[in-house]
Design an enzyme around this catalytic site. Sequence first.
Site, short mmCIF file in Angstrom:
data_model
loop_
_atom_site.label_atom_id
_atom_site.label_comp_id
_atom_site.label_asym_id
_atom_site.label_seq_id
_atom_site.Cartn_x
_atom_site.Cartn_y
_atom_site.Cartn_z
N HIS A 159 -15.16 4.49 9.19
CA HIS A 159 -14.09 5.16 9.96
C HIS A 159 -12.91 4.22 10.20
CE1 HIS A 159 -17.13 8.27 11.12
NE2 HIS A 159 -17.93 7.22 11.04
N SER A 216 13.25 -6.00 0.59
CA SER A 216 14.01 -4.86 1.11
C SER A 216 15.49 -5.17 0.94
CB SER A 216 13.69 -4.68 2.59
OG SER A 216 14.74 -3.99 3.24
N LYS A 220 11.37 -8.69 4.76
CA LYS A 220 10.36 -7.82 4.15
C LYS A 220 9.79 -8.35 2.84
CE LYS A 220 8.86 -4.49 5.33
NZ LYS A 220 9.27 -3.09 5.27
N GLU A 228 1.18 0.21 -3.88
CA GLU A 228 1.70 1.51 -3.41
C GLU A 228 1.98 2.44 -4.57
OE1 GLU A 228 4.77 1.30 -0.03
OE2 GLU A 228 4.77 -0.69 -0.87
#
Length: 462
Positions: free
Chosen positions: A161, A282, A288, A295
């Site tokens: 979980h 970024s 970043k 992804e």
Amino acid sequence: MKKSTQKLWGGRFTAPTDELVEEFTASINFDKRLYAEDIAGSIAHAKMLGRQKIIPAADVKPIINGLKQIKAEIEKGEFNFSVALEDIHMNIESRLGEIIGAEIAGRLHTGRSRNDQVALDVRLYLRRQLERVEGLVRELVLVLLNKAEAEIGVIMPGFTHLQQAQPVLFAHHLLAYVEMFKRDIGRLCDCRKRLDLSPLGSGALAGSSFALDRQSVAEELGFSGITANSLDAVSDRDGVAEALFAFSLLMIHLTRFCEELVLWSSVQFNFITLSDSFCTGSSIMPQKKNPDVPELIRGKSGRVVGSLVNLLMTLKSLPLAYNKDMQEDKEPFFDALDTVVGSLRIMAPMIKEMRVNQEVMARQAGAGFSTATEIADYLVRKGLPFRAAHEVVGKVVAFCEAQELIFTELTLSQWREFSELFADDLFTLLAPQDAVDAKALYGGTATARVAEQIAAVRAEFN
Ligand code: ARG
């Protein structure tokens, strides 16, 4: 209306094809990828036609040489692909006519239809590409084994979980993916085995009235046998569907891994550090470092599953035998193949180069009362029924939470307030390493078992 040029099938037509129709029905822009398979199939077919005296023996050599020349032209980028010639099969046959003359070239298609020709090309192409994907999955497995071996001492929290559950070896976690990828390899192999029959000789749909030697063509092309039903052979795209399912599940496995890499590389987790060369920045936020690669693998999985659904919908309710709809098998397959190959090729070096933040993982592995099950098992070994033991340890956890304490900070007398069964030996199992090594049953996370698994998979793969 714009009209086009003479067709190989033009005999019964009086009006030329509308250019819009040509453009709409052509597959050459994508099925040119089948050129090598198409030529290999034609060479085997031509040789057999000569052996069987179906065409003059003297015609075989010029046909083969012409086909080889075409292959070279395509590979050098000198071949002029024509939409008016619809597909790879007719582009090649038409060029063969230009090179060796229409009379001899015109004999190549004896006893053959584009329907069994394309069925053959697809099988040959799948066979080669499935092997290629298997090879890439194997490389990824080897990278995982090496990583698991190098990081065998690293303990991390295991989750259910997405909540801390029990400590496990990081290597055990990696080996979970190894098991998935081994099954993926198995599926790709199975798919290849079922594809291993030559459909040539099925003709358009009914078979052939020529004395074709189907078996020898199959052998020459490396198949283990021939298809048994001509209608099925030209209608069957099961191999493409199976391959797309195998690709889809493989991608789904990659997405589960990638999702963890994205989580683990966040500041909040900080379990791993991806190499700078596998991340991007970024345009606005200077600090970043984004995990674009995992992804994007996660994102690209949709294309592959979409391709599977696309093909299944194309095949659904299609009457036998060949229907032009079936030309729609190729683009989704090629796209899925490119996506899978691209994902696997980048996944392996990304894993190889990622850094494992051992201390962070170890600290986290000890937090969250992750050894609670161990303590319950301890009480069970002292005679308490498991349910009662579960209750006792649950109360200890509640107490610790209220007092902001962790297990190792409790004294023996504090433990004994919850159960008289607690004794000094309790303190030998409170550390995550103890909990890990207690899981010594086959398939568990104990260091010895994980080391054995690494060796076993390595032996299987060498
Ligand atoms: N380009 C076609 C395909 O990919 C080849 C087979 C065409 N056969 C036909 N009778 N139109 O399916």
